[in-house]
Design an enzyme around this catalytic site. Structure first.
Site: not given
Ligand code: ATP
Ligand code: MG
Length: 440
Positions: A63, A65, A142
């Site tokens: 996915d 972003d 984060d």
């Molecule tokens: P994955 O998709 O593998 O679960 P991800 O890092 O892409 O990991 P997502 O939940 O899709 O996680 O979130 C996208 C981005 O948004 C993260 O990489 C981070 O930069 C930010 N993010 C997400 N959740 C939080 C949080 N609880 N606090 C701060 N930043 C966050």
């Molecule tokens: Mg993600």
């Protein structure tokens, strides 16, 4: 204007395409389309977060972003296949068939999120949503490994926080003050564990310290959000490692208090739980489906079994009935921490209350178990119990064999239509007291 000097440098380190390994082949065509269209329209367009991190690690992100300086309305104007979602923070979802690319406008940390926040002349306040610039957007993320931006303009990576080196060194490092960031959003503790398990990274000592201090804040997180996190934690192919890390740092106890208590008391239950976690990981490796209700059933099995025995004592009820009853109670308690949707609790209860029925191997009623809609899950559950010595191997073998037998063989296995007294235990015949013959 000062910008969170405490959190790192104001200027990004820009890593040019020649100095990093992130290729566009790691990104989906849809994600690239969105980036190019934004860029051609004169906006900044970056991939950000997990997809950049995973691309660097050659993990084939799924996915994507996108972060941009275009507002959600401006994004919508560019894409026909676009929907705006979210009340507090508006996001654009651009749809391509089944794939959705999430496009977020750069945001500054919400006021109050950091107490050193200075509201910014560029930031516009829309409801409580503060749009900002990329060098503000980065500080609300984060971990440093989740804060890299891939710029479609020249394929460079922008790094404000040292994430590029942290990914290479396989380190989970929180941006800003760890204690403060965990208090702001305790889910970050689970995310630290999840990324450590998934990526094989080491969690920075300061982050571990903050988790150990703040694990008790987890129950403040809404139960529905914890269910979402539960799914991500245990269905990413590293469930056993995740389980160990969660337990080591006092987080599992906060998510599943009743389970955690039993795990500490009973080595058999621990063996069973581990077997289930390994089994889940293996199924995911093999591309098979997993249902969360199975693992939830495993976690809650021991608390439910114990309560069932208590509810049954002195009452006229079958083992199955007592299990179903106890499952209601234990699940209700569990829901206070993690809200499990009905579509999982109902089959889970069925799967657990079928367990005693495997002991009955004779007659039509016993055979009918094969047709139960929850037979498959209940059977898998029973086999797992047998694997760790908590159910009879012979019983497991019986139910394995009958599944592949012909109708005639099966009838024989269940001793249907056979004369009595051929070795099987007879049901004790009810003795009826004969009324004394009445005298005329
Ligand atoms: P994955 O998709 O593998 O679960 P991800 O890092 O892409 O990991 P997502 O939940 O899709 O996680 O979130 C996208 C981005 O948004 C993260 O990489 C981070 O930069 C930010 N993010 C997400 N959740 C939080 C949080 N609880 N606090 C701060 N930043 C966050
Ligand atoms: Mg993600």
């Amino acid at each position: 204007m000062t910008k969170h000097p405490k959190y790192g440098s104001k200027e990004p380190r820009i890593i040019p395409r020649a100095k990093h390994n992130v290729t566009r082949a790691e990104f989906s065509r849809s994600a690239l389309k969105v980036l190019y269209r934004l860029h051609e329209a004169g906006y900044q367009a970056f991939l950000v977060g997990g997809c950049v991190r995973d691309a660097m690690l050659e993990l084939h992100p799924k996915d994507f972003d996108v972060a941009t300086d275009a507002t959600p309305e401006e994004v919508r104007a560019l894409f026909g296949n676009c929907r705006l979602i979210g009340r507090r923070f508006r996001l654009a979802h651009v749809r391509f068939g089944r794939e959705i690319i999430e496009v977020a406008t750069f945001r500054a940390a919400a006021i109050g999120e950091h107490d050193d926040h200075h509201s910014d002349e560029e930031g516009r306040i829309i409801r409580d949503n503060v749009y900002g610039t990329i060098d503000e957007d980065v500080w609300r993320r984060d971990f440093t490994c989740n804060a890299l931006y891939y710029n479609i303009a020249d394929f460079s990576i922008w790094d404000y926080t040292g994430g590029f080196e942290d990914i290479k060194a396989k380190r989970i490092v929180l941006i800003g003050d760890p204690g403060k960031r965990m208090r702001e959003d305790p889910v970050r503790m689970l995310r630290a564990i999840r990324f450590a398990a998934k990526l094989g990274f080491e969690i920075d000592d300061a982050v571990i310290g903050a988790i150990d201090r703040h694990a008790g804040l987890l129950p403040n997180v809404p139960a529905a959000r914890l269910f979402e996190e539960f799914l991500k934690l245990f269905q990413a192919g590293k469930a056993e490692r995740t389980f160990d890390l969660l337990r080591d740092h006092g987080l599992f106890r906060e998510m599943f208090p009743a389970t955690d208590e039993e795990l500490g008391k009973d080595a058999g239950f621990m063996r069973f739980t581990r077997a289930a976690l390994r089994n889940t990981d293996r199924r995911i490796r093999q591309g098979k489906s997993v249902t969360p209700m199975f693992l939830l059933g495993v976690f809650l099995w021991q608390p439910i079994r114990k309560l069932a025995a208590i509810r049954r004592s002195g009452e006229k009820m079958s083992e199955s009935q007592s299990l179903a009853l106890a499952a209601y109670e234990i699940v209700a308690g569990q829901q206070r921490r993690i809200s499990i949707p009905k579509r999982f609790t109902v089959p889970m209860r069925e799967m657990l209350s079928l367990q005693p029925r495997f002991e009955f191997k004779r007659g039509k009623r016993a055979m009918k178990l094969l047709d139960h809609r929850r037979f498959r899950a209940a059977y898998d559950f029973m086999v797992l119990l047998a694997d760790v010595g908590l159910a009879s191997k012979e019983t497991a073998g019986f139910w394995t064999d009958v599944q592949t037998q012909s109708a005639a063989e099966r009838a024989k296995s269940f001793e249907i239509g056979q004369p009595r007294g051929t070795g099987q235990r007879r049901r004790p015949r009810r003795r009826r007291r004969r009324k004394p013959a009445r005298k005329p």
